[in-house]
Design a protein around this motif. Structure first.
Motif, short mmCIF file in Angstrom:
data_model
loop_
_atom_site.label_atom_id
_atom_site.label_comp_id
_atom_site.label_asym_id
_atom_site.label_seq_id
_atom_site.Cartn_x
_atom_site.Cartn_y
_atom_site.Cartn_z
N PHE A 1 0.84 -1.21 0.00
CA PHE A 1 0.00 0.00 0.00
C PHE A 1 0.87 1.25 0.00
CE2 PHE A 1 -2.17 3.34 2.49
CZ PHE A 1 -3.19 3.63 1.59
N ALA A 2 1.93 1.27 0.81
CA ALA A 2 2.79 2.45 0.88
C ALA A 2 3.51 2.68 -0.44
CB ALA A 2 3.81 2.28 2.01
N LEU A 3 3.82 1.61 -1.16
CA LEU A 3 4.52 1.76 -2.43
C LEU A 3 3.61 2.18 -3.57
CD1 LEU A 3 6.99 -1.25 -2.36
CD2 LEU A 3 7.52 1.17 -2.10
N ILE A 4 2.46 1.56 -3.68
CA ILE A 4 1.62 1.82 -4.87
C ILE A 4 0.19 2.25 -4.53
CG2 ILE A 4 2.96 0.32 -6.38
CD1 ILE A 4 0.82 -1.83 -6.02
N GLY A 5 -0.07 2.53 -3.27
CA GLY A 5 -1.41 2.92 -2.86
C GLY A 5 -1.88 4.24 -3.43
N GLY A 6 -0.94 5.00 -3.97
CA GLY A 6 -1.31 6.27 -4.57
C GLY A 6 -2.28 6.11 -5.73
N VAL A 7 -2.27 4.96 -6.37
CA VAL A 7 -3.22 4.75 -7.49
C VAL A 7 -4.65 4.74 -6.98
CG1 VAL A 7 -1.53 3.52 -8.93
CG2 VAL A 7 -3.01 2.23 -7.41
N LEU A 8 -4.85 4.42 -5.71
CA LEU A 8 -6.20 4.42 -5.14
C LEU A 8 -6.77 5.83 -5.00
CD1 LEU A 8 -5.72 1.71 -2.37
CD2 LEU A 8 -6.79 1.45 -4.61
N MET B 1 -8.30 8.71 -0.09
CA MET B 1 -7.16 7.82 0.12
C MET B 1 -5.85 8.60 0.21
SD MET B 1 -8.34 4.83 0.50
CE MET B 1 -6.88 3.84 0.43
N LEU B 2 -5.84 9.80 -0.33
CA LEU B 2 -4.66 10.66 -0.23
C LEU B 2 -4.26 10.86 1.22
CD1 LEU B 2 -2.78 12.76 -1.81
CD2 LEU B 2 -4.45 14.44 -1.08
N PHE B 3 -5.25 11.06 2.09
CA PHE B 3 -4.98 11.32 3.50
C PHE B 3 -4.57 10.07 4.28
CE2 PHE B 3 -8.03 14.50 2.02
CZ PHE B 3 -7.24 15.63 2.19
N ILE B 4 -4.77 8.92 3.69
CA ILE B 4 -4.33 7.66 4.29
C ILE B 4 -2.99 7.25 3.70
CG2 ILE B 4 -4.91 5.22 4.61
CD1 ILE B 4 -7.89 6.10 4.30
N HIS B 5 -2.86 7.43 2.39
CA HIS B 5 -1.66 6.94 1.72
C HIS B 5 -0.42 7.80 2.00
CE1 HIS B 5 1.19 6.50 -1.64
NE2 HIS B 5 1.06 5.25 -1.26
N ILE B 6 -0.55 9.11 1.96
CA ILE B 6 0.63 9.98 2.15
C ILE B 6 1.33 9.67 3.47
CG2 ILE B 6 1.38 12.37 2.53
CD1 ILE B 6 0.96 11.86 -0.38
N PRO B 7 0.62 9.58 4.62
CA PRO B 7 1.34 9.23 5.86
C PRO B 7 2.00 7.85 5.79
CG PRO B 7 -0.81 10.13 6.38
CD PRO B 7 -0.78 9.92 4.89
N TRP C 1 5.91 7.27 6.19
CA TRP C 1 6.39 6.37 7.25
C TRP C 1 7.41 5.38 6.68
CZ3 TRP C 1 7.02 5.88 12.18
CH2 TRP C 1 7.26 4.62 12.75
N VAL C 2 7.08 4.74 5.57
CA VAL C 2 7.99 3.77 4.96
C VAL C 2 9.29 4.44 4.54
CG1 VAL C 2 8.31 2.32 2.90
CG2 VAL C 2 6.23 2.12 4.26
N LEU D 1 10.04 6.33 -2.52
CA LEU D 1 9.72 7.73 -2.75
C LEU D 1 9.53 7.99 -4.24
CD1 LEU D 1 9.38 10.49 -1.38
CD2 LEU D 1 11.85 10.80 -1.63
N GLY D 2 10.43 7.46 -5.07
CA GLY D 2 10.34 7.66 -6.51
C GLY D 2 9.07 7.06 -7.10
N ILE D 3 8.74 5.85 -6.67
CA ILE D 3 7.51 5.20 -7.15
C ILE D 3 6.30 6.07 -6.83
CG2 ILE D 3 5.94 3.26 -6.71
CD1 ILE D 3 8.50 1.52 -6.39
N ASN D 4 6.25 6.60 -5.62
CA ASN D 4 5.11 7.42 -5.22
C ASN D 4 5.08 8.76 -5.94
OD1 ASN D 4 3.33 6.12 -3.20
ND2 ASN D 4 5.33 5.66 -2.30
#
Length: 124
Positions: free
Chosen positions: A20-27, A34-40, A44-45, A104-107
């Protein structure tokens, strides 16, 4: 038996969190909140990787394994589960930083694509 199952559940949740931390941005494209869940999660990662910290889920898993009569493992989750898949050598701090940069780059790429698609749809 229950402790071993709980430890395995922690491992599964840990893997899912990393994915999720790596590719959850697609959600975010699907649900903007989901922005407010994924960014933290992504931050964190990244911080865990840059600082060389061990995620709090790792000691929890080790405690559950010990309660089940198994041995825990030294080091962190990434060293124990992820690195052996990607790299055959032990995790070094410089490799861990590279993994953090990769996350970081993936996100950044994912959010750039999400932003581009948003702007593209807004212009219609």
């Amino acid at each position: 038996m229950i402790y071993r199952m709980l430890a395995d559940l922690v491992v599964i949740l840990h893997h899912l969190f990393i994915i999720f931390a790596l590719i959850g941005g697609v959600l975010v494209r699907w649900r903007s909140y989901m922005l407010f869940i994924h960014i933290p999660a992504a931050l964190w990662v990244t911080v865990i990787s840059f600082k060389g910290w061990i995620c709090p889920l790792t000691p929890l898993e080790n405690q559950l394994r010990q309660a089940a009569g198994d041995e825990g493992y030294p080091g962190g989750f990434v060293e124990h589960y992820i690195i052996p898949i990607i790299y055959p050598v032990e995790l070094r701090f410089d490799v861990q930083v590279l993994l953090g940069l990769a996350a970081l780059g993936i996100n950044i790429v994912i959010y750039a694509l999400v932003y581009y698609r948003y702007k593209l749809n807004q212009g219609r």
